[in-house]
Enzyme design. Structure first.
Site, PDB file in Angstrom:
ATOM      1  N   ARG A  65     -10.308  11.030   1.304  1.00  0.00           N
ATOM      2  CA  ARG A  65     -10.275  11.834   2.522  1.00  0.00           C
ATOM      3  C   ARG A  65     -11.639  12.485   2.768  1.00  0.00           C
ATOM      4  NH1 ARG A  65      -6.026   9.257   2.650  1.00  0.00           N
ATOM      5  NH2 ARG A  65      -3.956  10.127   2.330  1.00  0.00           N
ATOM      6  N   ARG A  88       1.191  10.213   5.578  1.00  0.00           N
ATOM      7  CA  ARG A  88       1.382   8.882   6.158  1.00  0.00           C
ATOM      8  C   ARG A  88       2.640   8.207   5.603  1.00  0.00           C
ATOM      9  NH1 ARG A  88      -4.948   8.059   5.165  1.00  0.00           N
ATOM     10  NH2 ARG A  88      -5.698   8.846   7.165  1.00  0.00           N
ATOM     11  N   LYS A 145       0.852  -1.186   0.000  1.00  0.00           N
ATOM     12  CA  LYS A 145       0.000   0.000   0.000  1.00  0.00           C
ATOM     13  C   LYS A 145       0.888   1.236   0.000  1.00  0.00           C
ATOM     14  CE  LYS A 145      -3.725   2.395   2.428  1.00  0.00           C
ATOM     15  NZ  LYS A 145      -4.612   2.409   3.616  1.00  0.00           N
ATOM     16  N   LYS A 186      -2.327  -1.603  -3.578  1.00  0.00           N
ATOM     17  CA  LYS A 186      -3.132  -0.386  -3.580  1.00  0.00           C
ATOM     18  C   LYS A 186      -2.205   0.821  -3.615  1.00  0.00           C
ATOM     19  CE  LYS A 186      -6.626   2.007  -0.770  1.00  0.00           C
ATOM     20  NZ  LYS A 186      -7.376   2.013   0.502  1.00  0.00           N
ATOM     21  N   GLU A 208       7.150  -6.527   1.146  1.00  0.00           N
ATOM     22  CA  GLU A 208       6.010  -6.425   2.052  1.00  0.00           C
ATOM     23  C   GLU A 208       5.037  -7.591   1.839  1.00  0.00           C
ATOM     24  OE1 GLU A 208       5.274  -4.504   4.500  1.00  0.00           O
ATOM     25  OE2 GLU A 208       6.295  -2.578   4.304  1.00  0.00           O
TER      26      GLU A 208
END
Length: 324
Positions: A207, A218, A197, A249, A234
């Site tokens: 948002r 982030r 992600k 994503k 990951e």
């Protein structure tokens, strides 16, 4: 000139021929519809940056899920928008919180026809908008956040969620959630790891969709868009921790990562066509610059072709109606 003996165009001569030899196909069951349910809504609230998408009331959520079930899509992914937020996202683990109540309702109403899934992340529930608990310095505390995720997982499984979508990108989240579920007796609840992600500018409309309180970004926990191998790393870690499904994503800007993950995964690989991807196509189509239906279908087909077994898309129900 000698005429060519090998003519690839032979397999493109008619719609029937092209359909016969197509390498990738779309099917309603390969689509999942993300849905937003808002605690204080008595009717659907339009999301300005995502034309056609709304924050649902509980009743409109049920109606839309029923429509999706009749369209034959594979499932729905729920996001909750609470009326009250706090530093630790306490509403995320409250059995009477909006997401858990909506999960229980949809499981009861459409659970035989759709796989009811839930987003397992704190960002919708915190007053700071981050995906985890903050430490004294204002940084996301990975391991304290994992404790909240474990509690959240059990609460969502108790509510009836069949698949938990771990979207927070905390290190070790899959193993912690799997252990929490098994300890609580939810051995059949599946874990969807948002494995790769990325910290993307294309999340912008989302948002608004969840009324995010985020200030800043982030980037300390979501992946750097510059990194391809890291996405594979990951995903490999999440597979080793017991993920039942892995996710990439966003989708369209990360088709290379999606292809990499699909190459090595022994579990289903999903991709999320996110809010910004949706908004761009809708905006261009509204101006008459592109063919809306053709562009939507091509975009999702490209994600499937790159290796996604299932695509989360805000057009899921509409696409299913076109191809059913």
């Amino acid at each position: 000139m000698t005429p060519p003996r090998i003519r690839p165009r032979r397999l493109r001569t008619t719609p029937a021929m092209r359909r016969l030899v197509a390498e990738t196909r779309l099917h309603p069951a390969d689509l999942v519809l993300p849905m937003f349910v808002r605690e204080d809504a008595s009717e659907p609230v339009p999301i300005g940056s995502m034309p056609g998408v709304v924050q649902h009331s509980m009743e409109s959520l049920v109606r839309a899920a029923d429509e999706a079930a009749h369209a034959g899509i594979g499932g729905v992914m729920l996001f909750g928008i609470p009326s009250v937020r706090d530093a630790t996202g306490s509403q995320a683990t409250d059995p009477d919180g909006i997401l858990n109540r909506a999960t229980e309702r949809l499981q009861r109403e459409v659970g035989d026809a759709l796989v009811v899934q839930t987003d397992l992340c704190l960002d919708e529930f915190t007053d700071h908008g981050h995906c985890g608990v903050l430490d004294a310095a204002g940084h996301v505390d990975n391991d304290t956040t994992l404790e909240r995720y474990a509690d959240m997982a059990v609460a969502q499984a108790n509510a009836g969620s069949s698949i938990l979508g771990l979207s927070g990108m905390m290190d070790g989240q899959v193993a912690v959630v799997r252990d929490a579920l098994d300890t609580a007796g939810h051995t059949d609840t599946a874990v969807l790891a948002y494995a790769a992600k990325y910290s993307s500018a294309f999340y912008g409309p989302f948002r608004e969709a969840v009324d995010s309180q985020l200030q800043g970004d982030r980037r300390t926990y979501q992946q750097d868009p510059a990194n391809r191998r890291e996405g594979l790393r990951e995903a490999t870690l999440d597979l080793a921790e017991g993920a039942d499904i892995v996710m990439v994503k966003p989708a369209m800007s990360y088709l290379d990562v999606l292809s990499d993950v699909a190459e090595i995964s022994d579990v289903p690989v999903w991709a999320y066509q996110i809010s910004g991807e949706y908004a761009m196509i809708e905006a261009a189509a509204s101006q008459g610059w592109i063919d809306r239906r053709a562009s939507i279908l091509e975009s999702v087909l490209g994600i499937r072709r790159a290796g996604a077994d299932t695509v989360l898309t805000y057009w899921a129900t509409e696409i299913a109606g076109w191809i059913k």
